[in-house]
Design an enzyme around this catalytic site. Structure first.
Site, PDB file in Angstrom:
ATOM      1  CG  ASP A 274     -16.040  37.476  43.354  1.00 61.14           C
ATOM      2  OD1 ASP A 274     -15.008  37.945  42.845  1.00 61.14           O
ATOM      3  OD2 ASP A 274     -17.184  37.813  42.963  1.00 61.14           O
TER       4      ASP A 274
ATOM      5  CE  LYS B 218     -14.881  34.914  40.763  1.00 61.53           C
ATOM      6  NZ  LYS B 218     -13.817  35.930  40.903  1.00 61.53           N
TER       7      LYS B 218
HETATM    8  P1  NDP Z   1     -18.272  42.260  48.607  1.00 63.49           P
HETATM    9  O1  NDP Z   1     -19.383  41.287  48.662  1.00 63.49           O
HETATM   10  O2  NDP Z   1     -17.370  42.419  49.760  1.00 63.49           O
HETATM   11  O3  NDP Z   1     -18.836  43.712  48.234  1.00 63.49           O
HETATM   12  C1  NDP Z   1     -19.562  43.916  47.076  1.00 63.49           C
HETATM   13  C2  NDP Z   1     -20.045  45.355  47.047  1.00 63.49           C
HETATM   14  O4  NDP Z   1     -20.612  45.634  45.765  1.00 63.49           O
HETATM   15  C3  NDP Z   1     -21.144  45.625  48.064  1.00 63.49           C
HETATM   16  O5  NDP Z   1     -21.096  46.975  48.428  1.00 63.49           O
HETATM   17  C4  NDP Z   1     -22.403  45.313  47.253  1.00 63.49           C
HETATM   18  O6  NDP Z   1     -23.573  45.937  47.729  1.00 63.49           O
HETATM   19  C5  NDP Z   1     -22.030  45.872  45.904  1.00 63.49           C
HETATM   20  N1  NDP Z   1     -22.751  45.145  44.863  1.00 63.49           N
HETATM   21  C6  NDP Z   1     -22.726  43.802  44.640  1.00 63.49           C
HETATM   22  N2  NDP Z   1     -23.544  43.471  43.634  1.00 63.49           N
HETATM   23  C7  NDP Z   1     -24.090  44.619  43.224  1.00 63.49           C
HETATM   24  C8  NDP Z   1     -25.013  44.944  42.226  1.00 63.49           C
HETATM   25  N3  NDP Z   1     -25.533  43.981  41.431  1.00 63.49           N
HETATM   26  N4  NDP Z   1     -25.339  46.257  42.054  1.00 63.49           N
HETATM   27  C9  NDP Z   1     -24.817  47.215  42.865  1.00 63.49           C
HETATM   28  N5  NDP Z   1     -23.938  46.958  43.837  1.00 63.49           N
HETATM   29  C10 NDP Z   1     -23.581  45.692  44.004  1.00 63.49           C
HETATM   30  O7  NDP Z   1     -17.436  41.867  47.293  1.00 63.49           O
HETATM   31  P2  NDP Z   1     -15.961  42.326  46.876  1.00 63.49           P
HETATM   32  O8  NDP Z   1     -15.671  43.681  47.388  1.00 63.49           O
HETATM   33  O9  NDP Z   1     -15.069  41.201  47.181  1.00 63.49           O
HETATM   34  O10 NDP Z   1     -16.115  42.379  45.270  1.00 63.49           O
HETATM   35  C11 NDP Z   1     -16.377  43.569  44.561  1.00 63.49           C
HETATM   36  C12 NDP Z   1     -15.929  43.395  43.120  1.00 63.49           C
HETATM   37  O11 NDP Z   1     -14.510  43.151  43.091  1.00 63.49           O
HETATM   38  C13 NDP Z   1     -16.546  42.224  42.358  1.00 63.49           C
HETATM   39  O12 NDP Z   1     -16.665  42.572  40.997  1.00 63.49           O
HETATM   40  C14 NDP Z   1     -15.492  41.121  42.506  1.00 63.49           C
HETATM   41  O13 NDP Z   1     -15.598  40.162  41.473  1.00 63.49           O
HETATM   42  C15 NDP Z   1     -14.230  41.951  42.375  1.00 63.49           C
HETATM   43  N6  NDP Z   1     -13.000  41.368  42.905  1.00 63.49           N
HETATM   44  C16 NDP Z   1     -12.913  40.923  44.187  1.00 63.49           C
HETATM   45  C17 NDP Z   1     -11.724  40.422  44.665  1.00 63.49           C
HETATM   46  C18 NDP Z   1     -11.555  40.008  46.076  1.00 63.49           C
HETATM   47  O14 NDP Z   1     -10.420  39.670  46.454  1.00 63.49           O
HETATM   48  N7  NDP Z   1     -12.559  40.030  46.911  1.00 63.49           N
HETATM   49  C19 NDP Z   1     -10.542  40.299  43.803  1.00 63.49           C
HETATM   50  C20 NDP Z   1     -10.714  40.872  42.485  1.00 63.49           C
HETATM   51  C21 NDP Z   1     -11.912  41.364  42.073  1.00 63.49           C
HETATM   52  P3  NDP Z   1     -24.657  45.041  48.529  1.00 63.49           P
HETATM   53  O15 NDP Z   1     -24.029  44.773  49.847  1.00 63.49           O
HETATM   54  O16 NDP Z   1     -25.882  45.893  48.594  1.00 63.49           O
HETATM   55  O17 NDP Z   1     -24.872  43.792  47.722  1.00 63.49           O
HETATM   56  O1  2IT Z   2     -11.747  38.051  41.080  1.00 65.78           O
HETATM   57  C1  2IT Z   2     -10.785  37.694  41.791  1.00 65.78           C
HETATM   58  O2  2IT Z   2      -9.621  37.773  41.407  1.00 65.78           O
HETATM   59  C2  2IT Z   2     -11.085  37.196  43.132  1.00 65.78           C
HETATM   60  N1  2IT Z   2     -12.256  37.174  43.535  1.00 65.78           N
HETATM   61  C3  2IT Z   2      -9.977  36.672  44.012  1.00 65.78           C
HETATM   62  C4  2IT Z   2      -9.606  35.264  43.618  1.00 65.78           C
HETATM   63  C5  2IT Z   2      -8.634  34.576  44.532  1.00 65.78           C
HETATM   64  O3  2IT Z   2      -8.423  33.384  44.285  1.00 65.78           O
HETATM   65  O4  2IT Z   2      -8.097  35.185  45.461  1.00 65.78           O
END
Ligand code: NDP
Ligand code: 2IT
Length: 449
Positions: free
Chosen positions: A162, A122
């Site tokens: 992420d 990461k």
């Molecule tokens: P994005 O940046 O696309 O979206 C994040 C969302 O969560 C936004 O709505 C953001 O609001 C909100 N958010 C972020 N930080 C905070 C906080 N501290 N408090 C409240 N709201 C918050 O990220 P993703 O959708 O990619 O990621 C969301 C979650 O999923 C994370 O935990 C990530 O690690 C996990 N994840 C992502 C994967 C991926 O493929 N993208 C895969 C597996 C897990 P704002 O815009 O106001 O910051």
């Molecule tokens: O938390 C996760 O699994 C991710 N942000 C996606 C990682 C990846 O390599 O696609």
């Protein structure tokens, strides 16, 4: 031998999220360690919690006013026992070493569950993309990659997105890598479709989470059709979670960002979701505007004086935390139970605090932990790597059916491992045990490295 938690707390007392993640996994795998003394003899716990490599670097860039800004960049190469390091990059002001170590640690076991050959890593930066122009984001990404490029590669370490890192950032990062290396390779996943990306990668985490939820419900002869669902977040994972839930006939009533949440009693339909995508991905606006556009919705701003999140206090059947870590405390968990929620499926990484998980288990809630439920994203990243290696691209249907099969397999793996160790129905124990055994057996095979 000292308890591994004491060791890491002593060594890095400030890394609270890392302690939390290690504690959760180690608690689950105790019976495995007890039944297989070789793991303790080989000092597996001590080896697992120490990253193979940590890279920290300065990221200087200039803003649109010509001022010099300096951020900190990181890449944690946690474990390569079963494949090249693989895991996302997070750009968010809260990023620090402890948060990235927790994410890298979780990623090791998650990737092991996917059935694909990927180690865990990461990275990211405390850079805040919010309010920055595209040019500022580009200059930041280029500076970030001008150091990171020497540590990564398609067979070494393959970053992805992420929080705060989506298609735009991956594009800028890839462009700089290609220029510096003079090589067009699959060094990042989440790439654009016309330059090496995979169909379904943007959708994969959200879709996968819903596929996992459907598998959990099926164990109780239930489906998602007609279920009322609470979703947090409005980014990549939340958007495609909502999309798949709508397709399967569920009614989603909430979405959020870090400023607040909307509750739309009439349900977020496909048209309203299109608006959210435009609002968040194109205009980069705030979720509050949803309630200004749709009168059926009520917006509630974050109130830091509250010790609970009102988003989790609505009548519902299912919950999909899809924003960030530690967004459900024990009070929120109790609210969910009291409101009739029967299933919690974690799109985010470690969104539920340990006391919250305890409440879910006490009430026999179907609880799908992030490292299993959100593994669809990294799985399709793995499929993107495969397609890049073969220099071809699969159809949408092909990737989606592979994703479905992987989520089904992960679900069954969790069920089987939990049963084998006397914890039937405990997906948390099942995911931790199955991921752990796969990785540590590979470590044993490969000797002390
Ligand atoms: P994005 O940046 O696309 O979206 C994040 C969302 O969560 C936004 O709505 C953001 O609001 C909100 N958010 C972020 N930080 C905070 C906080 N501290 N408090 C409240 N709201 C918050 O990220 P993703 O959708 O990619 O990621 C969301 C979650 O999923 C994370 O935990 C990530 O690690 C996990 N994840 C992502 C994967 C991926 O493929 N993208 C895969 C597996 C897990 P704002 O815009 O106001 O910051
Ligand atoms: O938390 C996760 O699994 C991710 N942000 C996606 C990682 C990846 O390599 O696609």
């Amino acid at each position: 031998m000292a308890d591994i938690l004491d060791v890491i707390k002593d060594r890095d007392p400030q890394e609270k999220e890392f302690h939390q993640a290690v504690s959760e996994v180690m608690e689950s795998v105790k019976p495995v360690l007890d039944q297989n003394p070789i793991y303790r003899q080989a000092r597996i716990p001590e080896r697992l919690v120490e990253p193979e490599r940590v890279i920290m670097f300065r990221v200087p860039w200039t803003d649109d006013q010509g001022n010099i800004q300096v951020n900190r960049g990181f890449r944690i190469e946690m474990n390569s026992a079963i494949g090249p390091y693989k895991g996302g990059l997070r750009f968010h002001p809260s990023v620090n070493l402890g948060i990235l170590k927790f994410l890298a640690f979780e990623q090791v076991f998650k990737n092991a569950l996917t059935t694909l050959p990927m180690g865990g890593g990461k990275g990211g930066s405390d850079f805040d993309p919010k309010g920055k122009s595209d040019y500022e984001v580009m200059r930041f990404c280029q500076s970030f990659m001008s150091e990171l490029f020497r540590h990564i590669g398609p067979n070494t370490d393959v970053p992805a997105g992420d929080i705060g890192v989506g298609a735009r950032e991956i594009g800028y990062l890839f462009g700089m890598y290609k220029k510096l290396r003079n090589e067009f390779t699959g060094v990042l996943t989440g790439k654009g479709l016309n330059w090496g990306g995979s169909l379904i990668r943007p959708e994969a985490t959200g879709y996968g989470s819903v596929y996992f939820a459907a598998e959990m419900l099926a164990t109780r002869s239930e489906t998602l059709e007609g279920k009322t669902c609470l979703v947090s977040g409005s980014g990549n994972v939340a958007q495609f979670t909502v999309e798949k839930l709508i397709e399967l006939g569920a009614s989603v009533v909430t979405m959020s960002d870090s400023s607040g949440y909307i509750y739309d009693e009439s349900g977020i339909d496909a048209q309203k979701l299109d608006y959210v995508k435009m609002l968040k991905n194109v205009r980069r606006g705030r979720i509050k505007e949803y309630a200004e556009k749709y009168s059926s919705a009520v917006y509630t701003a974050v109130d830091s004086a509250l010790d609970y999140n009102p988003l989790w206090n609505h009548k519902a059947d299912c919950a999909f935390p899809s924003a960030t870590q530690n967004e459900i405390n024990s009070r929120d968990a109790q609210h969910l139970v009291d409101n009739g929620v029967v299933m919690v499926c974690e799109g985010a990484n470690m969104p539920t605090m340990p006391e919250g998980i305890h409440v879910f288990k006490e009430h026999k809630i179907l609880y799908g932990p992030g490292k299993a439920a959100n593994a669809g994203g990294v799985s399709v990243s793995g499929l993107e790597m495969t397609q890049n290696s073969m220099r071809l691209s699969w159809t949408r249907e092909e990737v989606d059916s592979r994703l479905k099969l992987i989520m089904k397999t992960i679900h069954q793996t969790c069920v089987d491992a939990a049963e084998q160790y006397g914890k039937p129905g405990d997906y948390e124990a099942g995911a931790n045990i199955a991921g752990f055994v796969k990785v540590v057996d590979a470590m044993l095979d490969q000797g002390l490295v």
